[in-house]
Design an enzyme around this catalytic site. Structure first.
Site, short mmCIF file in Angstrom:
data_model
loop_
_atom_site.label_atom_id
_atom_site.label_comp_id
_atom_site.label_asym_id
_atom_site.label_seq_id
_atom_site.Cartn_x
_atom_site.Cartn_y
_atom_site.Cartn_z
N SER A 99 5.09 -7.25 2.99
CA SER A 99 5.50 -7.31 4.46
C SER A 99 6.45 -8.95 4.42
CB SER A 99 4.59 -8.00 5.21
OG SER A 99 3.57 -8.60 4.94
N PHE A 122 0.62 -1.25 0.20
CA PHE A 122 0.02 0.02 0.06
C PHE A 122 0.86 1.20 -0.13
CE2 PHE A 122 0.86 -0.13 4.68
CZ PHE A 122 1.15 1.24 4.87
N GLU A 155 -4.92 -3.94 -2.10
CA GLU A 155 -6.44 -3.32 -1.79
C GLU A 155 -6.55 -2.29 -1.18
OE1 GLU A 155 -4.57 -6.18 -0.70
OE2 GLU A 155 -4.91 -6.57 1.33
N ARG A 156 -5.58 -1.92 -0.61
CA ARG A 156 -5.80 -0.36 0.23
C ARG A 156 -5.64 0.82 -0.60
NH1 ARG A 156 -2.39 -1.85 5.52
NH2 ARG A 156 -1.40 -3.66 4.13
N LYS A 196 -1.37 -7.08 -9.28
CA LYS A 196 -2.51 -6.79 -8.31
C LYS A 196 -2.06 -5.62 -7.47
CE LYS A 196 -2.90 -8.60 -4.16
NZ LYS A 196 -3.72 -7.24 -3.54
N CYS A 208 9.61 1.66 3.33
CA CYS A 208 10.39 0.64 3.71
C CYS A 208 11.84 1.13 4.04
CB CYS A 208 10.55 -0.35 2.52
SG CYS A 208 11.15 0.30 1.06
N GLU A 243 9.22 -4.43 12.93
CA GLU A 243 8.96 -3.03 12.09
C GLU A 243 7.70 -2.52 12.55
OE1 GLU A 243 7.84 -3.92 8.12
OE2 GLU A 243 8.91 -2.38 7.18
P1 NAD Z 1 1.54 -6.65 2.75
O1 NAD Z 1 2.31 -7.71 2.87
O2 NAD Z 1 0.16 -6.45 3.90
O3 NAD Z 1 0.71 -6.63 1.39
C1 NAD Z 1 1.32 -6.65 0.45
C2 NAD Z 1 0.55 -7.39 -0.94
O4 NAD Z 1 0.62 -8.85 -0.53
C3 NAD Z 1 -0.84 -7.04 -1.11
O5 NAD Z 1 -1.11 -6.85 -2.45
C4 NAD Z 1 -1.77 -7.90 -0.34
O6 NAD Z 1 -2.96 -8.06 -0.73
C5 NAD Z 1 -0.70 -9.32 -0.35
N1 NAD Z 1 -1.13 -9.94 0.91
C6 NAD Z 1 -0.92 -9.46 2.17
N2 NAD Z 1 -0.90 -10.80 2.99
C7 NAD Z 1 -0.99 -11.73 2.32
C8 NAD Z 1 -1.08 -13.39 2.53
N3 NAD Z 1 -0.96 -13.97 3.58
N4 NAD Z 1 -1.02 -14.17 1.44
C9 NAD Z 1 -0.89 -13.73 0.19
N5 NAD Z 1 -1.10 -12.32 0.06
C10 NAD Z 1 -0.96 -11.34 0.89
O7 NAD Z 1 2.17 -5.32 2.93
P2 NAD Z 1 1.84 -3.81 3.11
O8 NAD Z 1 1.38 -3.53 4.45
O9 NAD Z 1 0.73 -3.55 2.00
O10 NAD Z 1 3.16 -3.10 2.94
C11 NAD Z 1 4.22 -2.69 3.89
C12 NAD Z 1 5.05 -3.64 4.04
O11 NAD Z 1 5.92 -3.64 2.70
C13 NAD Z 1 6.28 -3.32 5.10
O12 NAD Z 1 6.66 -4.44 5.60
C14 NAD Z 1 7.28 -2.54 3.94
O13 NAD Z 1 8.67 -2.67 4.71
C15 NAD Z 1 7.35 -3.28 2.82
N6 NAD Z 1 7.84 -2.86 1.77
C16 NAD Z 1 9.07 -3.08 1.30
C17 NAD Z 1 9.65 -2.32 0.23
C18 NAD Z 1 10.99 -2.73 -0.09
O14 NAD Z 1 11.48 -2.44 -1.31
N7 NAD Z 1 11.76 -3.71 0.71
C19 NAD Z 1 9.19 -1.44 -0.42
C20 NAD Z 1 7.89 -0.96 0.09
C21 NAD Z 1 7.20 -1.78 1.24
#
Ligand code: NAD
Length: 520
Positions: free
Chosen positions: A248, A171, A198-199, A195, A303, A403
């Site tokens: 994440s 997101f 969703e937020r 994809k 991140c 985090e």
């Molecule tokens: P998230 O993992 O909750 O969601 C990311 C994507 O994964 C979404 O599209 C979501 O629908 C999907 N998803 C979530 N849980 C899932 C599951 N159990 N099974 C399958 N799909 C699932 O992450 P977020 O809260 O949207 O983003 C924040 C996180 O992203 C933080 O941990 C941040 O550090 C990380 N991030 C990392 C970078 C990097 O380059 N290292 C860059 C941006 C964000």
């Protein structure tokens, strides 16, 4: 256009305030260059984080709709692969100029759905746009190598696209992360199923409108929606050859394992705990300014945010000045012109952040600046957390181990640079780190010994520009970080090398004895 009206925004009118949206629309999916509404009965609500008013509804798409999108992406692949890279480059040029033209509109939808300030949303778009600009050099990247390896014999390499690739986004950078992937995946000849989070799906939807206008053929770039079930569908689909994931650790480690087990290429960028080290010989004002911006900008939801501070020696006395700077930041709706940081993304996120701050308190840390009780007069229902600074933190505390992903800075002390390096290297994450010092010798010692993928020297958020690559390390990437995003490694990720050895010569007039052994 009709497409813009499906999206509820158009280039002439787009959100510029946190006013309630009169008629929130369902977010369509995008396939074969068309926006279509899902027939599902299950939706995920998207809210403006500053007001918690409904912005749109994201469908949990049905399996038959997901299949329809995969079919479209698969059918588009042969012709797209067959087009010359130079022809694809022409489309990329137009895509780049359209993104620039619609920059403000893209930024506005990010602020509306994600909460960050408009100025920061513009940066989100620009960082992605720069990847698309760099991808215009695709013909250069796609060139192969050739060598005469023996008499009348040469070996040459070709880069070929993989097929359908999928991009699963977080997101926090609704434009940048899709654009880390779409331009490189498509210039190299792949078709894409994206994809968005969703937020915060809106920026991806505007990018689809622009992709269609730029001339991407039907089915080359597509968008699906949903959460876990949609991701599982993509993971199980044999037609998807590669997955790019950013998000994440919880989701990413699962996606990496499952995707790799079924033979897909997976690149996955995960969570972080980025440390800043402050040495006593650093320039105090510019260091404190950089740390304030990197800890609290985007409400800490980056991140590469600096979320842990290590004060070496005498710099422990600088904390009060840091608190004063953080107090001076304006916490406000992202559309408000003087806002320094906006709300966090959801009420659940606010709750999680507040719980982690409370855990620090109960584990014996000191809350030097407490942003938990922040109330906003105009936006009383927003997900507000003001800058929070916690000191006397040690590495066993929950607020250090997890985090936080909010505007919270945890502070530790070290007696020397080497102690600071040991502390950072013991942390499981390794996305980025920064050192503030005026000593080249200290900076060099840090650079050589630190186990983090992206190092800043007097630079707080050292995210590499697209001519380099995003090089996280340790638990901040899955699979040891072999497949990094964008730059030349991005091209390698989305292509398969084919190596061809040819012999073009007539048969010798005096053939020797036929040889069955390897030539030596
Ligand atoms: P998230 O993992 O909750 O969601 C990311 C994507 O994964 C979404 O599209 C979501 O629908 C999907 N998803 C979530 N849980 C899932 C599951 N159990 N099974 C399958 N799909 C699932 O992450 P977020 O809260 O949207 O983003 C924040 C996180 O992203 C933080 O941990 C941040 O550090 C990380 N991030 C990392 C970078 C990097 O380059 N290292 C860059 C941006 C964000």
């Amino acid at each position: 256009s009709t497409q813009a009206s499906v999206l509820g925004t158009s280039s002439s009118s787009f959100p510029s305030s946190h006013a309630k949206i009169a008629n929130p629309k369902d977010t369509p999916y995008f396939v074969d260059n068309e926006f279509r509404l899902s027939a599902t009965t299950e939706f995920i609500d998207v809210h403006d984080p500053a007001t918690n008013e409904l912005v749109s509804k994201v469908p949990k798409m049905t399996e038959s709709e997901l299949e329809e999108v995969l079919q479209a992406a698969g059918s588009a692949f042969p012709a797209w692969k067959g087009m010359s890279t130079i022809a694809r480059q022409q489309i990329m040029f137009r895509f780049v100029s359209l993104i620039r033209e619609h920059w403000d509109r893209l930024a506005a939808v990010i602020t509306l759905e994600q909460g960050k300030t408009l100025a920061d949303s513009k940066g989100d778009v620009l960082r992605g746009l720069q990847v698309a600009e760099a991808a215009c050099a695709g013909p250069e990247y796609m060139k192969g190598e050739v060598l005469e390896v023996a008499k009348d014999m040469e070996t040459r390499t070709y880069r070929e696209p993989l097929g359908v690739v999928s991009v699963i986004c977080p997101f926090n950078f609704p434009a940048m992360i899709p654009l880390w992937c779409i331009p490189i995946a498509t210039i190299t000849g792949n078709t894409v199923v994206l994809k968005p989070s969703e937020r915060a799906p809106g920026a991806a939807m505007i990018l689809m409108e622009l992709a269609e206008k730029a001339g991407f053929p039907n089915g080359v770039i597509n968008v699906v929606h949903g959460a876990h079930d949609t991701v599982n569908y993509l993971l199980d689909a044999p037609s998807i050859k590669a997955i790019s994931f950013v998000g994440s650790n919880q989701a990413g480690e699962y996606i990496f394992e499952k995707g790799s087990a079924s033979g897909k290429r997976v690149q996955a960028n995960l969570g972080a705990k980025n440390h800043a080290v402050v040495l006593p010989d650093s320039d105090k004002d510019s260091t404190l300014e950089a740390i304030t911006a990197a800890a609290f900008g985007a409400a800490g939801q980056r991140c590469m945010a600096l979320s842990a501070l290590i004060l070496v020696g005498e710099t422990k006395h600088w904390l009060q000045e840091l608190v004063e700077r953080a107090k001076g930041l304006r916490v406000d709706g992202g559309f408000e012109p003087d806002a320094d940081l906006g709300p966090v993304v959801t009420p659940q996120s606010k709750l999680r952040i507040n719980k982690l701050v409370a855990s620090a308190e109960s584990e014996g840390a000191t809350i030097l600046l407490d942003g938990r009780g922040f109330q906003h007069k105009k936006y009383a229902n927003g997900n507000w957390v003001a800058p929070t600074i916690i000191c006397d933190v040690n590495p066993t505390m929950q607020c250090y181990k997890e985090e936080i992903f909010g505007p919270v800075l945890v502070c530790l002390q070290a007696n020397s640079l080497d102690d600071a390096i040991c502390l950072i290297n013991a942390n499981p994450y390794g996305n980025g780190t920064a050192i503030f010092t005026s000593s080249g010798v200290s900076a060099e010692r840090f650079r050589k010994n630190i186990e983090a993928g992206q190092v800043g020297v007097n630079v707080p958020i050292p995210v590499p520009l697209p001519m380099f690559s995003f090089t996280g390390n340790k638990r901040s990437v899955a699979g040891g970080g072999a497949n990094t995003f964008y730059g030349k490694p991005g091209v390698s990720f989305y292509t398969q090398l084919k190596t061809v050895t040819s012999k073009w010569a007539g048969r010798d007039s005096q053939p020797g004895k036929m040889a069955l052994s390897m030539p030596t």
